[in-house]
Design a protein around this motif. Structure first.
Motif, PDB file in Angstrom:
ATOM      1  N   ASN A  69      45.006  31.983  44.286  1.00  0.00           N
ATOM      2  CA  ASN A  69      43.896  32.907  44.496  1.00  0.00           C
ATOM      3  C   ASN A  69      42.830  32.769  43.415  1.00  0.00           C
ATOM      4  O   ASN A  69      41.634  32.887  43.689  1.00  0.00           O
ATOM      5  CB  ASN A  69      44.406  34.344  44.587  1.00  0.00           C
ATOM      6  N   PHE A  73      39.045  31.770  44.201  1.00  0.00           N
ATOM      7  CA  PHE A  73      37.924  32.639  43.821  1.00  0.00           C
ATOM      8  C   PHE A  73      36.823  31.827  43.140  1.00  0.00           C
ATOM      9  O   PHE A  73      35.640  32.041  43.390  1.00  0.00           O
ATOM     10  CB  PHE A  73      38.404  33.766  42.895  1.00  0.00           C
ATOM     11  N   LEU A  86      39.194  38.530  46.991  1.00  0.00           N
ATOM     12  CA  LEU A  86      40.021  38.064  45.877  1.00  0.00           C
ATOM     13  C   LEU A  86      39.600  38.652  44.539  1.00  0.00           C
ATOM     14  O   LEU A  86      40.108  38.259  43.494  1.00  0.00           O
ATOM     15  CB  LEU A  86      39.968  36.530  45.797  1.00  0.00           C
ATOM     16  N   THR A 151      47.733  41.869  47.101  1.00  0.00           N
ATOM     17  CA  THR A 151      47.121  40.566  46.842  1.00  0.00           C
ATOM     18  C   THR A 151      46.834  40.420  45.351  1.00  0.00           C
ATOM     19  O   THR A 151      46.325  41.353  44.725  1.00  0.00           O
ATOM     20  CB  THR A 151      45.802  40.416  47.624  1.00  0.00           C
ATOM     21  N   LYS A 153      44.576  39.332  42.502  1.00  0.00           N
ATOM     22  CA  LYS A 153      43.120  39.193  42.455  1.00  0.00           C
ATOM     23  C   LYS A 153      42.636  38.930  41.033  1.00  0.00           C
ATOM     24  O   LYS A 153      43.286  39.305  40.059  1.00  0.00           O
ATOM     25  CB  LYS A 153      42.459  40.479  42.978  1.00  0.00           C
TER      26      LYS A 153
END
Length: 177
Positions: A69, A73, A86, A151, A153
């Motif tokens: 992720n 990003f 994200l 998630t 992030k």
């Protein structure tokens, strides 16, 4: 946009954290062919230091998601909507994200994650290298990843530090940080 951040953490602190925390090996030889948005199951700690949880139950899988992720990003090919998904509090951080992406160098920047160190079941310190047009621009930068809504992030503090260090007064004045 400045290519990196320290977020006020010294390398000594990061090194000490790496020694204290138990890290699972990266899943370099494995791949997640399941696709999806990089979500993670609700974290339950198994590694503890002094009774405090220091990592998600499946630290290896969580590390893989953080790495994937984080790199997505910072990938110039990732859409603004996907970047927003994200970023911690992405919906509220739309103006800041637009300022970050609006920098002419934004389409030239990428990140390579070097190390993920969990500090809790829902937070990790990420050591990464930022590149500009494929050339190393900032090695050994540090930032934070947070588990939000299942998630992993990029934290708001990481993005805000990058924008603040950019020297672009108009970007730094954008609300959100």
């Amino acid at each position: 946009m400045v290519l990196g951040s320290d977020l006020g953490r010294s390398r000594g602190t990061a090194l000490a954290a790496a020694v204290v925390f138990v890290l699972a090996p990266a899943l370099a030889a494995c791949s997640d062919d399941g696709g999806g948005g990089g979500g993670a199951a609700t974290a339950t700690a198994t590694a503890t230091v002094g009774g405090a949880a220091t990592a998600p139950t499946d630290a290896a899988a969580a590390e893989q998601r953080v790495r994937r992720n984080w790199q997505k990003f910072f990938d110039p090919a990732t859409s603004a909507a996907d970047k927003q998904a994200l970023l911690e509090n992405g919906r509220m951080m739309g103006p800041m994200l637009r300022a970050f992406n609006g920098d002419r160098r934004g389409g030239q920047v990428a990140a390579e994650v070097e190390k993920v160190t969990f500090t809790s079941p829902t937070e990790a310190t990420v050591t990464y290298t930022l590149t500009l047009n494929g050339a190393t621009a900032l090695p050994d930068a540090t930032g934070k990843a947070v588990l939000q809504d299942g998630t992993w992030k990029v934290s708001v503090t990481t993005l805000c530090a990058l924008v603040a260090l950019s020297g672009d007064a108009s970007a730094s004045a954008v609300p959100g940080c």
